[in-house]
Write a protein that holds these residues in place. Sequence first.
Motif, mmCIF file in Angstrom:
data_model
loop_
_atom_site.group_PDB
_atom_site.id
_atom_site.type_symbol
_atom_site.label_atom_id
_atom_site.label_comp_id
_atom_site.label_asym_id
_atom_site.label_seq_id
_atom_site.Cartn_x
_atom_site.Cartn_y
_atom_site.Cartn_z
ATOM 1 N N VAL A 22 0.848 -1.197 0.000
ATOM 2 C CA VAL A 22 0.000 0.000 0.000
ATOM 3 C C VAL A 22 0.887 1.252 0.000
ATOM 4 N N ALA A 23 1.953 1.243 0.808
ATOM 5 C CA ALA A 23 2.870 2.386 0.838
ATOM 6 C C ALA A 23 3.565 2.576 -0.506
ATOM 7 N N ASP A 24 3.958 1.466 -1.141
ATOM 8 C CA ASP A 24 4.593 1.529 -2.454
ATOM 9 C C ASP A 24 3.635 2.119 -3.484
ATOM 10 N N TYR A 25 2.392 1.693 -3.428
ATOM 11 C CA TYR A 25 1.364 2.210 -4.336
ATOM 12 C C TYR A 25 1.211 3.717 -4.145
ATOM 13 N N SER A 31 0.436 19.173 -17.449
ATOM 14 C CA SER A 31 -0.833 19.845 -17.738
ATOM 15 C C SER A 31 -0.844 21.296 -17.267
ATOM 16 N N GLY A 32 0.276 21.766 -16.694
ATOM 17 C CA GLY A 32 0.383 23.162 -16.294
ATOM 18 C C GLY A 32 -0.091 23.471 -14.887
ATOM 19 N N TYR A 33 -0.330 22.464 -14.059
ATOM 20 C CA TYR A 33 -0.756 22.696 -12.680
ATOM 21 C C TYR A 33 0.440 22.814 -11.750
ATOM 22 N N ASP A 34 0.344 23.730 -10.782
ATOM 23 C CA ASP A 34 1.295 23.793 -9.678
ATOM 24 C C ASP A 34 0.511 23.387 -8.437
ATOM 25 N N LEU A 35 0.754 22.180 -7.933
ATOM 26 C CA LEU A 35 -0.060 21.633 -6.857
ATOM 27 C C LEU A 35 0.467 21.959 -5.466
ATOM 28 N N GLY A 36 1.698 22.440 -5.350
ATOM 29 C CA GLY A 36 2.259 22.715 -4.032
ATOM 30 C C GLY A 36 2.456 21.425 -3.242
ATOM 31 N N LYS A 37 2.304 21.518 -1.939
ATOM 32 C CA LYS A 37 2.473 20.351 -1.074
ATOM 33 C C LYS A 37 1.383 19.322 -1.379
ATOM 34 N N MET A 38 1.778 18.059 -1.346
ATOM 35 C CA MET A 38 0.827 16.970 -1.597
ATOM 36 C C MET A 38 1.070 15.859 -0.592
ATOM 37 N N GLU A 39 0.017 15.129 -0.260
ATOM 38 C CA GLU A 39 0.169 13.925 0.550
ATOM 39 C C GLU A 39 -0.992 12.987 0.265
ATOM 40 N N ILE A 40 -0.751 11.718 0.519
ATOM 41 C CA ILE A 40 -1.798 10.712 0.392
ATOM 42 C C ILE A 40 -1.999 10.071 1.749
ATOM 43 N N GLU A 41 -3.239 10.028 2.192
ATOM 44 C CA GLU A 41 -3.615 9.207 3.335
ATOM 45 C C GLU A 41 -4.198 7.938 2.743
ATOM 46 N N ALA A 42 -3.572 6.815 3.044
ATOM 47 C CA ALA A 42 -3.986 5.540 2.457
ATOM 48 C C ALA A 42 -4.619 4.648 3.516
ATOM 49 N N GLU A 43 -5.636 3.919 3.106
ATOM 50 C CA GLU A 43 -6.285 2.920 3.953
ATOM 51 C C GLU A 43 -6.499 1.666 3.126
ATOM 52 N N HIS A 46 3.069 3.256 -12.196
ATOM 53 C CA HIS A 46 3.349 1.893 -12.649
ATOM 54 C C HIS A 46 2.765 0.843 -11.708
ATOM 55 N N VAL A 47 2.678 1.139 -10.424
ATOM 56 C CA VAL A 47 2.081 0.185 -9.485
ATOM 57 C C VAL A 47 0.588 0.059 -9.770
ATOM 58 N N HIS A 48 -0.065 1.178 -10.057
ATOM 59 C CA HIS A 48 -1.491 1.150 -10.398
ATOM 60 C C HIS A 48 -1.724 0.235 -11.601
ATOM 61 N N THR A 49 -0.876 0.366 -12.593
ATOM 62 C CA THR A 49 -0.994 -0.448 -13.805
ATOM 63 C C THR A 49 -0.770 -1.926 -13.496
ATOM 64 N N ALA A 50 0.114 -2.225 -12.547
ATOM 65 C CA ALA A 50 0.466 -3.616 -12.251
ATOM 66 C C ALA A 50 -0.583 -4.353 -11.422
ATOM 67 N N LEU A 51 -1.365 -3.630 -10.642
ATOM 68 C CA LEU A 51 -2.348 -4.276 -9.764
ATOM 69 C C LEU A 51 -3.605 -4.650 -10.525
ATOM 70 N N ARG A 52 -4.257 -5.717 -10.062
ATOM 71 C CA ARG A 52 -5.517 -6.106 -10.690
ATOM 72 C C ARG A 52 -6.551 -5.002 -10.474
ATOM 73 N N GLU A 53 -7.447 -4.872 -11.401
ATOM 74 C CA GLU A 53 -8.399 -3.767 -11.390
ATOM 75 C C GLU A 53 -9.210 -3.693 -10.100
ATOM 76 N N GLU A 54 -9.575 -4.845 -9.530
ATOM 77 C CA GLU A 54 -10.392 -4.827 -8.319
ATOM 78 C C GLU A 54 -9.652 -4.216 -7.129
#
Length: 134
Positions: free
Chosen positions: A42-45, A60-72, A109-117
């Motif tokens: 999950v952390a790798d993803y 695409s021309g966006y400046d997103l600034g700080k980003m983070e993901i909270e994963a569950e 690339h991890v998204h692509t490698a995992l099964r769709e479900e």
Amino acid sequence: MSDISLTTTNTSGFDTESVIGGFAVGIDPMTETGPDPNSVLVADYAACFLPAVRMGARKSGYDLGKMEIEAEADLTDEDNLESISFTLKVEGNVENPEELVELGEQFCHVHTALREELHADVTVETEAFATASA
């Protein structure tokens, strides 16, 4: 010749050490000496998805600034990953937050490698790090 080469070693018990290039990563299904394999996946993803969003956003021309993901993630009774969800928080304002999800899915690339479900269900929160003005 392979594109990725690593060595994973187990000397006793259940914990392992994977050496990837010059980096050693300890993984333990019992969570006594390190994170368990599902948590590492999950952390790798998340670690792949976040920079994939930034890369796509820059194109695409966006400046997103700080980003983070909270994963569950949820597990089955057999401790198999059943579902993953991300809350993607970005500092900047984005007109179409779903575009960020599409960019992450396209370039991770991890998204692509995992099964769709098992693809992460992603929620985007924009202006997530805005401070209240005095």
